[in-house]
Design a protein around this motif. Structure first.
Motif, PDB file in Angstrom:
ATOM      1  N   LYS A  40       0.859  -1.197   0.000  1.00 36.72           N
ATOM      2  CA  LYS A  40       0.000   0.000   0.000  1.00 36.72           C
ATOM      3  C   LYS A  40       0.885   1.234   0.000  1.00 36.72           C
ATOM      4  CE  LYS A  40      -4.417  -0.662   1.952  1.00 36.72           C
ATOM      5  NZ  LYS A  40      -5.278  -0.138   3.013  1.00 36.72           N
ATOM      6  N   GLU A  42      -0.225   4.422   0.879  1.00 33.67           N
ATOM      7  CA  GLU A  42      -0.680   5.449   1.820  1.00 33.67           C
ATOM      8  C   GLU A  42       0.406   5.791   2.849  1.00 33.67           C
ATOM      9  OE1 GLU A  42      -2.485   2.998   0.707  1.00 33.67           O
ATOM     10  OE2 GLU A  42      -4.239   3.989  -0.148  1.00 33.67           O
ATOM     11  N   GLY A  43       0.577   7.069   3.078  1.00 37.10           N
ATOM     12  CA  GLY A  43       1.506   7.514   4.120  1.00 37.10           C
ATOM     13  C   GLY A  43       2.969   7.551   3.704  1.00 37.10           C
ATOM     14  N   SER A  44       3.292   7.163   2.461  1.00 36.81           N
ATOM     15  CA  SER A  44       4.701   7.118   2.029  1.00 36.81           C
ATOM     16  C   SER A  44       5.373   8.464   2.253  1.00 36.81           C
ATOM     17  CB  SER A  44       4.797   6.769   0.544  1.00 36.81           C
ATOM     18  OG  SER A  44       4.222   5.506   0.320  1.00 36.81           O
ATOM     19  N   PRO A 106      -1.238   5.284   8.487  1.00 39.13           N
ATOM     20  CA  PRO A 106      -0.425   5.981   7.487  1.00 39.13           C
ATOM     21  C   PRO A 106       0.397   7.136   8.070  1.00 39.13           C
ATOM     22  CG  PRO A 106      -2.691   5.768   6.729  1.00 39.13           C
ATOM     23  CD  PRO A 106      -2.669   5.307   8.156  1.00 39.13           C
ATOM     24  N   GLN A 107       0.003   7.608   9.252  1.00 37.75           N
ATOM     25  CA  GLN A 107       0.753   8.705   9.871  1.00 37.75           C
ATOM     26  C   GLN A 107       2.114   8.232  10.406  1.00 37.75           C
ATOM     27  OE1 GLN A 107      -2.931   9.604  10.975  1.00 37.75           O
ATOM     28  NE2 GLN A 107      -2.497  10.534   8.981  1.00 37.75           N
ATOM     29  N   TYR A 125       7.766   3.568   3.861  1.00 42.98           N
ATOM     30  CA  TYR A 125       6.440   3.140   3.378  1.00 42.98           C
ATOM     31  C   TYR A 125       6.186   1.658   3.609  1.00 42.98           C
ATOM     32  CZ  TYR A 125       9.234   2.257  -0.997  1.00 42.98           C
ATOM     33  OH  TYR A 125      10.161   1.878  -1.931  1.00 42.98           O
TER      34      TYR A 125
END
Ligand code: ARG
Length: 393
Positions: A40, A42-44, A106-107, A125
């Motif tokens: 996933k 998200e959050g990278s 994701p944070q 990530y």
């Protein structure tokens, strides 16, 4: 708590579980896929500038690492990459494969962290399960990755790994590197000749994607994240049942073998023409950019078909924060023998795979590639039908 939850584990574990009935079972890169993890995006978070990155990150992004560490990568690219990953997951499910995704906040990646040995402005990530996890038979190994920004990369995958353990898999976390300054050659520079690694032999390090599995034979290379200590750890850990072979592609930026040397099935290998193997005897000559190259392989590959990957069609302006463009044509995923996921815009590669006798599943992935890889990197096989074999005796 421990006492109460442990007896319950036995419910999941059949004491007679044979290798092939285990939830985790994968011996090579081509047997029919049954279950896979898809990463996933998200959050990278942009990792901070470090000498370990200097050895592989394209120089046009060095400023980004120096000035934007801890910030998200460009939003539009992340959104588009997320859609491509979801579509990949959907396509694989359509092929009857169980798809699992990492679970995380994701944070988390943008939080700075500190150990007794180093500080990092952020993590990275959960986009590349292939880099952190490798399945060998019924065992999942968490790799001792070499970048500080990847120190906690196992976390988004832990709920899955615990579940697989509860269902009978073996689970190993390789010795966690300390990543103190002794691990890195602080004044590392590219030199024009020999491969020169930015990681020292201070402690074992490797990324999971540095190993490619062909049954009892596993192939790897020394790289900018994988040292001899790490390769030796893997060799002793896997023991006598496996043979680890170290190949040399004269790749000064080497990192992860799956954009370089890609088995497609027993007797079939995809080769990156830009990084010819120099280990062994000559098996093929080919022209690339008006020069003739010789591809070598160890004697054991006698009789194997070598397919030379075409030059990627990606434009030279396409953002690629971590890699060369070669993942576009080399980093394919074999779904089952004869069936390969290939990047949808790579028309030459799609055509060649068909000529070579493969069925091609085209999937668009150009927005994901900037983050450091393609289909093979973005996934980690958990279960493929089949048992441990030797393809070379
Ligand atoms: N080092 C390779 C290249 O620049 C990329 C390999 C990516 N693989 C991965 N598992 N992330 O072409």
């Amino acid at each position: 708590m421990l006492r109460r939850s442990f007896p319950r584990l036995s419910r999941f574990v059949s004491s007679k579980a044979s290798l092939s009935s285990c939830i985790v079972n994968s011996h090579n890169e081509w047997d029919p896929l049954e279950e896979i993890i898809v990463g996933k995006i998200e959050g990278s978070t942009i990792p901070e500038w470090h000498v370990a990155g200097k050895a592989v990150w394209p120089s046009r992004y060095w400023d980004m690492y120096k000035t934007k560490a801890g910030q998200p990568f460009p939003r539009e690219l992340m959104n588009a990459a997320a859609k491509e990953l979801d579509y990949l997951a959907q396509v694989l499910e359509g092929e009857g494969i169980t798809v699992r995704r990492p679970e995380f906040n994701p944070q988390d990646f943008s939080k700075p962290f500190e150990t007794p040995d180093f500080k990092s402005k952020s993590g990275l990530y959960a986009a590349m399960p292939r880099d952190i996890l490798i399945v060998v038979g019924n065992e999942i190994i968490e790799a001792p990755m070499a970048w500080r920004s990847r120190y906690f990369e196992f976390r988004p995958f832990r709920s899955l790994v615990k579940e697989y353990f509860q269902k009978g898999a073996k689970w190993t976390a390789a010795p966690k590197p300390q990543m103190s300054d002794e691990l890195y050659n602080e004044d590392w520079q590219h030199n024009s000749g020999e491969f020169n690694s930015v990681v020292t032999e201070f402690e074992p390090t490797f990324d999971a994607a540095e190993f490619t599995r062909m049954g009892k034979d596993i192939f790897t290379q020394r790289s900018q994240v994988t040292n001899e200590f790490g390769i030796e750890w893997m060799r002793r850990h896997l023991g006598e049942e496996y043979r680890i072979h170290v190949l040399d592609f004269q790749d000064r930026n080497a990192m992860h073998i799956d954009g370089t040397f890609v088995p497609l099935g027993p007797g079939k290998l995809l080769a990156n023409p830009y990084r010819p193997c120099v280990t062994g005897r000559p098996v093929k000559t080919y022209a690339y950019k008006d020069k003739t190259y010789e591809y070598r392989l160890p004697e054991m590959f006698k009789g194997w078909e070598i397919f030379v990957a075409p030059t990627p069609e990606l434009s030279p302006e396409h953002p690629l924060f971590f890699t060369s463009p070669w993942t576009a044509t080399c980093n394919v995923l074999v779904v089952r023998p004869g069936v390969v996921v290939v990047e949808a815009h790579e028309t030459k590669a799609r055509q060649l795979f068909k000529e070579w006798g493969f069925d091609v599943i085209p999937v668009p992935f150009r927005n994901f590639m900037p983050f450091g890889g393609s289909f093979h990197c973005a996934t980690c096989d958990i279960r493929r039908t089949g048992s441990l074999q030797s393809y070379f005796d």
